[in-house]
Design a protein around this motif. Sequence first.
Motif, PDB file in Angstrom:
ATOM      1  N   MET A 332     -53.520 -16.919 -79.898  1.00 15.93           N
ATOM      2  CA  MET A 332     -52.112 -16.642 -80.074  1.00 15.93           C
ATOM      3  C   MET A 332     -51.385 -17.765 -80.844  1.00 15.93           C
ATOM      4  O   MET A 332     -50.300 -17.821 -81.334  1.00 15.93           O
ATOM      5  CB  MET A 332     -51.398 -16.549 -78.937  1.00 15.93           C
ATOM      6  CG  MET A 332     -51.526 -15.369 -77.781  1.00 15.93           C
ATOM      7  SD  MET A 332     -50.709 -15.392 -76.508  1.00 15.93           S
ATOM      8  CE  MET A 332     -48.910 -15.098 -77.318  1.00 15.93           C
ATOM      9  N   SER A 333     -52.486 -18.687 -81.642  1.00 22.91           N
ATOM     10  CA  SER A 333     -51.950 -19.544 -82.380  1.00 22.91           C
ATOM     11  C   SER A 333     -52.979 -20.124 -83.291  1.00 22.91           C
ATOM     12  O   SER A 333     -54.487 -20.144 -82.624  1.00 22.91           O
ATOM     13  CB  SER A 333     -51.516 -20.886 -81.597  1.00 22.91           C
ATOM     14  OG  SER A 333     -51.613 -21.943 -82.141  1.00 22.91           O
ATOM     15  N   ASN A 334     -52.727 -20.526 -84.591  1.00 21.13           N
ATOM     16  CA  ASN A 334     -54.027 -20.914 -85.284  1.00 21.13           C
ATOM     17  C   ASN A 334     -54.449 -22.435 -84.804  1.00 21.13           C
ATOM     18  O   ASN A 334     -55.522 -23.001 -85.482  1.00 21.13           O
ATOM     19  CB  ASN A 334     -53.547 -20.779 -86.881  1.00 21.13           C
ATOM     20  CG  ASN A 334     -52.109 -21.646 -87.028  1.00 21.13           C
ATOM     21  OD1 ASN A 334     -51.850 -22.466 -86.411  1.00 21.13           O
ATOM     22  ND2 ASN A 334     -51.777 -21.452 -88.386  1.00 21.13           N
ATOM     23  N   LYS A 335     -53.761 -22.949 -84.008  1.00 20.90           N
ATOM     24  CA  LYS A 335     -54.158 -24.306 -83.555  1.00 20.90           C
ATOM     25  C   LYS A 335     -54.820 -24.380 -82.220  1.00 20.90           C
ATOM     26  O   LYS A 335     -55.442 -25.253 -81.534  1.00 20.90           O
ATOM     27  CB  LYS A 335     -52.946 -25.073 -83.426  1.00 20.90           C
ATOM     28  CG  LYS A 335     -52.267 -25.639 -84.713  1.00 20.90           C
ATOM     29  CD  LYS A 335     -51.235 -26.575 -84.636  1.00 20.90           C
ATOM     30  CE  LYS A 335     -50.679 -26.821 -86.270  1.00 20.90           C
ATOM     31  NZ  LYS A 335     -49.502 -27.615 -86.046  1.00 20.90           N
ATOM     32  N   ALA A 336     -54.934 -23.045 -81.638  1.00 17.42           N
ATOM     33  CA  ALA A 336     -55.568 -22.848 -80.150  1.00 17.42           C
ATOM     34  C   ALA A 336     -57.167 -22.917 -80.614  1.00 17.42           C
ATOM     35  O   ALA A 336     -57.508 -22.511 -81.563  1.00 17.42           O
ATOM     36  CB  ALA A 336     -55.372 -21.653 -79.513  1.00 17.42           C
ATOM     37  N   GLU A 337     -57.738 -23.151 -79.496  1.00 14.01           N
ATOM     38  CA  GLU A 337     -59.362 -23.087 -79.720  1.00 14.01           C
ATOM     39  C   GLU A 337     -60.147 -22.523 -78.513  1.00 14.01           C
ATOM     40  O   GLU A 337     -59.652 -22.665 -77.448  1.00 14.01           O
ATOM     41  CB  GLU A 337     -59.692 -24.879 -79.756  1.00 14.01           C
ATOM     42  CG  GLU A 337     -61.150 -25.107 -80.088  1.00 14.01           C
ATOM     43  CD  GLU A 337     -61.623 -26.551 -80.081  1.00 14.01           C
ATOM     44  OE1 GLU A 337     -62.488 -27.014 -79.537  1.00 14.01           O
ATOM     45  OE2 GLU A 337     -60.492 -27.250 -80.651  1.00 14.01           O
ATOM     46  N   ILE A 338     -61.006 -21.829 -78.982  1.00 15.14           N
ATOM     47  CA  ILE A 338     -61.896 -21.138 -77.950  1.00 15.14           C
ATOM     48  C   ILE A 338     -63.485 -21.451 -78.280  1.00 15.14           C
ATOM     49  O   ILE A 338     -63.693 -21.214 -79.488  1.00 15.14           O
ATOM     50  CB  ILE A 338     -61.686 -19.529 -78.080  1.00 15.14           C
ATOM     51  CG1 ILE A 338     -60.481 -19.324 -77.487  1.00 15.14           C
ATOM     52  CG2 ILE A 338     -62.996 -19.010 -77.199  1.00 15.14           C
ATOM     53  CD1 ILE A 338     -59.987 -17.757 -77.849  1.00 15.14           C
TER      54      ILE A 338
END
Length: 419
Positions: A332-338
């Motif tokens: 949901m964010s371009n700064k989140a990480e998976i």
Amino acid sequence: MSEWLESAIARGQENQDWLAPKRAQALDILANTQWPTRKTEAWRYTPLKAVERSSAKALDRVSGLTPVAIPNVSAIELVFVNGQFDALQSTKTLPTGLTVQLGQDLSSQQQAEALRSFSNVKPERHLFGLVNDVLASDVLLVTVAESIKIAEPLRISSLLSAGAESHTRVLVRLEKGAQLAVIEDVQSQGDSLSTAFVEYDVAADASLEHYRFALQTGSNLTIGGSHFQLSDKSKMHSTIVGFGSELSRLDTDIIHAGEFADAKLNAMYLLDGKELFDLHATVEHAMPNGTTEENVRGIVADRARAVFNGRIHIHRDAQKTLAELNNRNLLMSNKAEINTKPELEIYADDVRCAHGATIAEIDKQALYYLETRGISKSKAQVMLNFGFINELIDLMPNEALAEWVRPIIRERFAQMEVK
């Protein structure tokens, strides 16, 4: 070796009770164990600096901590407060065929028998599982007698006050043909550190329904594990629901030690802010004709980080195995990480196995469309995302638990914004 681990080893060496033989084995391994770094594969994306600087400490049981009520669920309650078993809040009258005992209350002969089972299901590779071996003050032993079906679920709650350190350990044994449902949950007030490990020994033809709710958030540090050993024709159905915190790590092991064992694992995690959730799941197919179905789904917002490592190991003798692993994630964010790593390691030649992983972003056009129709952004997000998780909630065998967790997840969605 870190100062925190050195301190844990020193504290463990001071304990001389009925667990001393097993504690000594764990201490020997820990003495030769390197503290994980970014170069340690199992901890590459999960730094342990928060553990090293933790000021949490052992605290006495305090009044006022009670398990969160689950509407329409009547459960057999087993309660730990700050790492100590709380007999006053735990159910005293147990159904026929179910026994619950602290190891310290057993006879010397019974303790010797318990030692042969303790820490046999949980693999030795788990660093904090070994720490739990060393620091757990006792073990709660739960046994369901042969062919007994326990109607009410067993709820194991670990409650922590602010700044508390806790190390709880439970061993659950289902004898032949037994049936049991178990709910595990940890509830923390803040700045706490806990390791909570449960081992399940499921005998032939027995059936286990399992839930683990890791809903603590904020500054809590929670590292734990649920470990299962399945015998001939035994069945298990496990559901994991996780939110993130400063550090939340869960290790799950399913060992097919008998033929025709059947395992289902459904896991979901929802992360926001700067939270971290790390799920490592390992399935060992050591015997023929076993089946495993594993579905893991995650939604990650803001600057949160999710880690999933799913490994299925098919041993040479595990012919006719059917195993599937599916991991789906939504950013949901371009700064989140998976960081996701599904693995298949196959040594048998007559098997059917599959695995896959996907990472996608929320459909911003669909979100915009709903907003132009007068739907608030938060409600639109819930509408678009809830089905992604609700499919796994619908698979929960206990409908009352599913109805309890749905609004909790909806509220969580409403707090997670697309950025």
